[in-house]
Motif scaffolding. Structure first.
Motif, short mmCIF file in Angstrom:
data_model
loop_
_atom_site.label_atom_id
_atom_site.label_comp_id
_atom_site.label_asym_id
_atom_site.label_seq_id
_atom_site.Cartn_x
_atom_site.Cartn_y
_atom_site.Cartn_z
N GLU A 137 0.97 -1.14 0.15
CA GLU A 137 0.06 0.04 0.13
C GLU A 137 0.98 1.37 -0.11
O GLU A 137 0.44 2.15 -0.71
N ALA A 138 1.80 1.17 0.68
CA ALA A 138 2.94 2.30 0.73
C ALA A 138 3.50 2.64 -0.53
O ALA A 138 3.78 3.69 -0.94
N VAL A 139 3.97 1.54 -1.22
CA VAL A 139 4.51 1.76 -2.39
C VAL A 139 3.64 2.23 -3.65
O VAL A 139 3.91 3.26 -4.40
N LEU A 140 2.37 1.46 -3.47
CA LEU A 140 1.40 2.34 -4.56
C LEU A 140 0.93 3.75 -4.20
O LEU A 140 0.91 4.25 -5.07
N THR A 141 0.98 3.97 -2.83
CA THR A 141 0.50 5.52 -2.42
C THR A 141 1.60 6.47 -3.07
O THR A 141 1.27 7.45 -3.58
N LEU A 142 3.08 5.96 -2.79
CA LEU A 142 3.99 6.56 -3.10
C LEU A 142 4.12 6.82 -4.79
O LEU A 142 4.53 7.75 -5.35
N ALA A 143 3.71 5.69 -5.68
CA ALA A 143 3.70 5.63 -6.96
C ALA A 143 2.69 6.66 -7.40
O ALA A 143 2.91 7.74 -8.25
N ILE A 144 1.39 6.63 -6.76
CA ILE A 144 0.41 7.61 -7.12
C ILE A 144 0.65 9.01 -6.78
O ILE A 144 0.55 9.96 -7.53
N LEU A 145 1.23 9.34 -5.57
CA LEU A 145 1.68 10.53 -5.32
C LEU A 145 2.77 11.18 -6.25
O LEU A 145 2.75 12.35 -6.92
N GLY A 146 4.02 10.22 -7.03
CA GLY A 146 4.78 10.60 -7.83
C GLY A 146 4.20 10.91 -8.99
O GLY A 146 4.31 11.99 -9.67
N LEU A 156 -5.72 21.19 -12.51
CA LEU A 156 -5.49 20.86 -11.24
C LEU A 156 -6.24 20.03 -10.38
O LEU A 156 -6.01 19.14 -9.68
N ASP A 157 -7.81 20.37 -10.62
CA ASP A 157 -8.66 19.90 -9.87
C ASP A 157 -8.93 18.48 -10.71
O ASP A 157 -9.31 17.59 -9.87
N VAL A 158 -8.78 18.34 -12.00
CA VAL A 158 -8.83 17.09 -12.50
C VAL A 158 -7.92 16.04 -12.05
O VAL A 158 -8.08 14.74 -11.82
N VAL A 159 -6.74 16.34 -11.75
CA VAL A 159 -5.67 15.58 -11.33
C VAL A 159 -5.88 15.25 -9.81
O VAL A 159 -5.64 14.06 -9.50
N ALA A 160 -6.41 16.22 -9.23
CA ALA A 160 -6.62 15.88 -7.68
C ALA A 160 -7.55 14.71 -7.47
O ALA A 160 -7.54 13.75 -6.85
N MET A 161 -8.81 14.93 -8.49
CA MET A 161 -9.76 13.98 -8.33
C MET A 161 -9.27 12.70 -8.95
O MET A 161 -9.70 11.59 -8.29
N MET A 162 -8.43 12.67 -10.01
CA MET A 162 -7.86 11.33 -10.19
C MET A 162 -6.91 10.62 -9.52
O MET A 162 -7.19 9.28 -9.46
N SER A 163 -6.17 11.38 -8.67
CA SER A 163 -5.40 10.82 -7.67
C SER A 163 -6.19 10.27 -6.61
O SER A 163 -5.90 9.10 -5.87
N LEU A 164 -7.30 11.06 -6.20
CA LEU A 164 -8.19 10.40 -5.10
C LEU A 164 -8.86 9.02 -5.59
O LEU A 164 -8.86 8.11 -4.74
N LEU A 165 -9.62 9.23 -6.82
CA LEU A 165 -10.20 7.95 -7.20
C LEU A 165 -9.12 7.02 -7.39
O LEU A 165 -9.54 5.69 -7.24
N ALA A 166 -7.83 7.02 -7.76
CA ALA A 166 -6.88 5.85 -7.94
C ALA A 166 -6.58 5.42 -6.50
O ALA A 166 -6.66 4.20 -6.39
N LEU A 167 -6.64 6.20 -5.50
CA LEU A 167 -6.42 5.69 -4.22
C LEU A 167 -7.51 4.82 -3.60
O LEU A 167 -7.30 3.77 -2.99
N THR A 168 -8.49 5.43 -4.05
CA THR A 168 -10.08 4.63 -3.50
C THR A 168 -10.27 3.42 -4.32
O THR A 168 -10.40 2.32 -3.65
N LEU A 169 -10.01 3.32 -5.52
CA LEU A 169 -10.26 1.99 -6.29
C LEU A 169 -9.19 1.23 -6.07
O LEU A 169 -9.27 0.09 -6.44
#
Length: 116
Positions: free
Chosen positions: A4-13, A26-39
């Motif tokens: 989970e930590a590796v995946l979170t760091l990858a999504i953050l990168g 910027l709002d689209v990128v933020a929502m995409m990262s939130l969606l990626a973390l949730t999915l």
């Protein structure tokens, strides 16, 4: 390291690269990262949506709305037009723009405080 930590760091990168590249809003990128973390299962849906009730998030959203409104109506350009006496003089432009930005920053700060 945990998966989970590796995946979170990858999504953050990826999020940081997309923020810096400015290819998407910027709002689209933020929502995409939130969606990626949730999915991906790193966070749950209630935890992901809980951030939207935070007053800091609401304040930043309000700042974006006020800033867009000031830019669209031309109010953000007005101090620059009024304060710059000689547009060709670089030193005058630099000093006057600093004053204009300070005035706009103080005004926006007071508006946000009054709104909340």
């Amino acid at each position: 390291m945990m998966p989970e930590a590796v995946l979170t760091l990858a999504i953050l990168g990826v999020t940081i690269v997309l923020f810096v590249s400015d290819r998407l809003r910027l709002d689209v990128v933020a929502m995409m990262s939130l969606l990626a973390l949730t999915l991906s299962g790193v966070t749950t849906v209630p935890d992901a949506l809980a951030g939207f009730s935070n007053p800091a998030v609401l304040m930043i959203a309000g700042l974006f709305i006020v800033g867009a409104a000031l830019t669209d109506t031309g109010v953000a350009d007005w101090p620059d037009l009024v304060l710059v006496a000689e547009p060709d003089a670089p030193s005058a432009v630099f000093v006057d723009r600093r004053r204009a930005l300070a005035a706009v920053g103080v005004t926006l700060g007071m508006l946000v405080v009054m709104a909340f």
